[in-house]
Enzyme design. Structure first.
Site, PDB file in Angstrom:
ATOM      1  N   CYS A  31      59.753 -55.948   7.092  1.00 42.75           N
ATOM      2  CA  CYS A  31      59.786 -56.689   5.828  1.00 42.75           C
ATOM      3  C   CYS A  31      59.210 -55.841   4.688  1.00 42.75           C
ATOM      4  O   CYS A  31      59.844 -54.901   4.240  1.00 42.75           O
ATOM      5  CB  CYS A  31      59.073 -58.032   5.994  1.00 42.75           C
ATOM      6  SG  CYS A  31      59.518 -59.215   4.703  1.00 42.75           S
ATOM      7  N   HIS A  77      61.112 -60.655  11.152  1.00 44.23           N
ATOM      8  CA  HIS A  77      59.738 -60.515  11.648  1.00 44.23           C
ATOM      9  C   HIS A  77      59.673 -60.696  13.165  1.00 44.23           C
ATOM     10  O   HIS A  77      59.460 -61.825  13.637  1.00 44.23           O
ATOM     11  CB  HIS A  77      58.845 -61.574  10.998  1.00 44.23           C
ATOM     12  CG  HIS A  77      58.527 -61.295   9.565  1.00 44.23           C
ATOM     13  ND1 HIS A  77      57.472 -60.507   9.179  1.00 44.23           N
ATOM     14  CD2 HIS A  77      59.135 -61.685   8.428  1.00 44.23           C
ATOM     15  CE1 HIS A  77      57.426 -60.430   7.856  1.00 44.23           C
ATOM     16  NE2 HIS A  77      58.427 -61.126   7.373  1.00 44.23           N
ATOM     17  N   GLU A  84      57.293 -59.959  15.076  1.00 46.84           N
ATOM     18  CA  GLU A  84      55.932 -60.366  15.480  1.00 46.84           C
ATOM     19  C   GLU A  84      55.726 -61.869  15.370  1.00 46.84           C
ATOM     20  O   GLU A  84      54.737 -62.402  15.861  1.00 46.84           O
ATOM     21  CB  GLU A  84      54.889 -59.599  14.655  1.00 46.84           C
ATOM     22  CG  GLU A  84      54.625 -60.123  13.250  1.00 46.84           C
ATOM     23  CD  GLU A  84      55.697 -59.734  12.238  1.00 46.84           C
ATOM     24  OE1 GLU A  84      56.720 -59.145  12.620  1.00 46.84           O
ATOM     25  OE2 GLU A  84      55.498 -60.033  11.035  1.00 46.84           O
TER      26      GLU A  84
END
Lengths: 84, 233
Positions: free
Chosen positions: B89, B203, B205
């Protein structure tokens, strides 16, 4: 009616905190430049139809005050030119 | 498992996905190493991640000021020496601003901050992501205001020819069309790579467990860490 291009520069008044300008100044200094101050503003172009250049400039003063800047914290400059 | 694998995670002022990334890397069994943006050199590392967030408040342009932070000289040198670098990002935006990845990320044409689950398709197999097959569809969250990927005129074909397009926004079946393009990115591009440097808008994560919506981020990061399909919970 003729078309005119109004060009606005809008910036923060002297003494108004500019975090973006400060962050940019710090990064320029880290890069090794002797940047003592950075102020970040906006550049805006508006095409308007008006009878004369003077009338276009009057419109520019008006929209600069009413919308494009906040007179509490910002100043603006407007210039006018013929729009091709 | 991969306890010896050290993964640097750079924290800039305004990073806000660093803790999620640290947790994700830890849960995969690797060792996260927090790196302050003021460092002028890197410790010995196996990987580096530039996490998501709003570095320097997105002042000037997203990623522009972070791209000139002291640590980025060391990251650029390490990347040139072959260290795998992943930008997520805002990290992707930083890598583009630094010139380590081609192209740039413009504000979403809708003018809105987009925060949603999104299917992305692996556009080309990458030596950086072992075991992640071309055509694999991943379900990952996206959350950005400047995610519209663009390249200079005439550069797009070259990126495809070189296999530099890594991820594309798709539907759940992996089909590419305008309706599955959330942000007007050219050719639905969601992630690109340049040798050992890769950037992606989604994302991973935030997609580390099925009960949180998806575990596909686990697969992606495990693959990047070279753990492939052998990664286990």
């Amino acid at each position: 009616m003729t078309q005119f291009r109004l060009t606005f520069l809008v910036g923060l008044k002297e003494g108004i905190l500019d975090p973006a300008g400060q962050a940019t100044r710090n990064v320029l200094q880290n890069m090794g430049y002797q940047a003592d101050d950075v102020r970040i503003g906006k550049w805006i172009q508006v095409v308007v139809s008006a009878k004369t250049e003077d009338q276009a400039l009057t419109i520019g003063q008006e929209i600069g005050q009413r919308l494009l800047s906040n007179p509490v914290m910002e100043y603006f400059e407007v210039t006018v030119q013929a729009y091709e | 498992m991969n306890n010896d694998l050290s993964v640097g995670i750079v924290v800039f002022p305004g990073s806000n996905c660093d803790h999620d990334t640290i947790a994700a890397i830890s849960s995969l069994g690797a060792k996260p190493v927090v790196l302050d943006y003021r460092l002028h050199s890197l410790p010995v590392l196996d990987r580096v991640i530039l996490p998501g967030g709003f570095s320097y408040g997105d002042y000037l342009r997203s990623g522009a000021l972070a791209a000139a932070a002291p640590i980025m000289d060391a990251v650029e040198q390490a990347a040139a020496d072959g260290l795998p670098v992943l930008g997520i990002c805002n990290g992707f935006q930083i890598l583009c601003e630094r010139g380590l990845l081609p192209g740039t990320l413009l504000p979403n044409p809708s003018g809105e901050f987009i925060c949603q689950w999104q299917a992305v398709r692996v556009a080309s197999e990458s030596p950086l992501f072992t075991g992640l097959d071309q055509g694999r569809v991943l379900r990952l969250p996206i959350a950005h205001h400047e995610g519209s990927y663009r390249v200079a005129q005439g550069q797009l074909a070259e990126l495809f020819e070189r296999g530099q397009i890594f991820l594309q926004y798709s539907d759940a079946e992996g089909q590419l069309h305008g309706l599955t393009n959330p942000n007007g990115s050219v050719a639905n591009i969601a992630g690109v790579q340049n040798r050992n440097v890769v950037g992606l808008m989604p994302h991973p994560e935030r997609a580390m467990a099925a009960y949180l919506g998806s575990r596909d981020g686990w697969d992606l990061l495990a693959s990047w860490l070279g753990m492939g399909e052998n990664a286990v919970c």
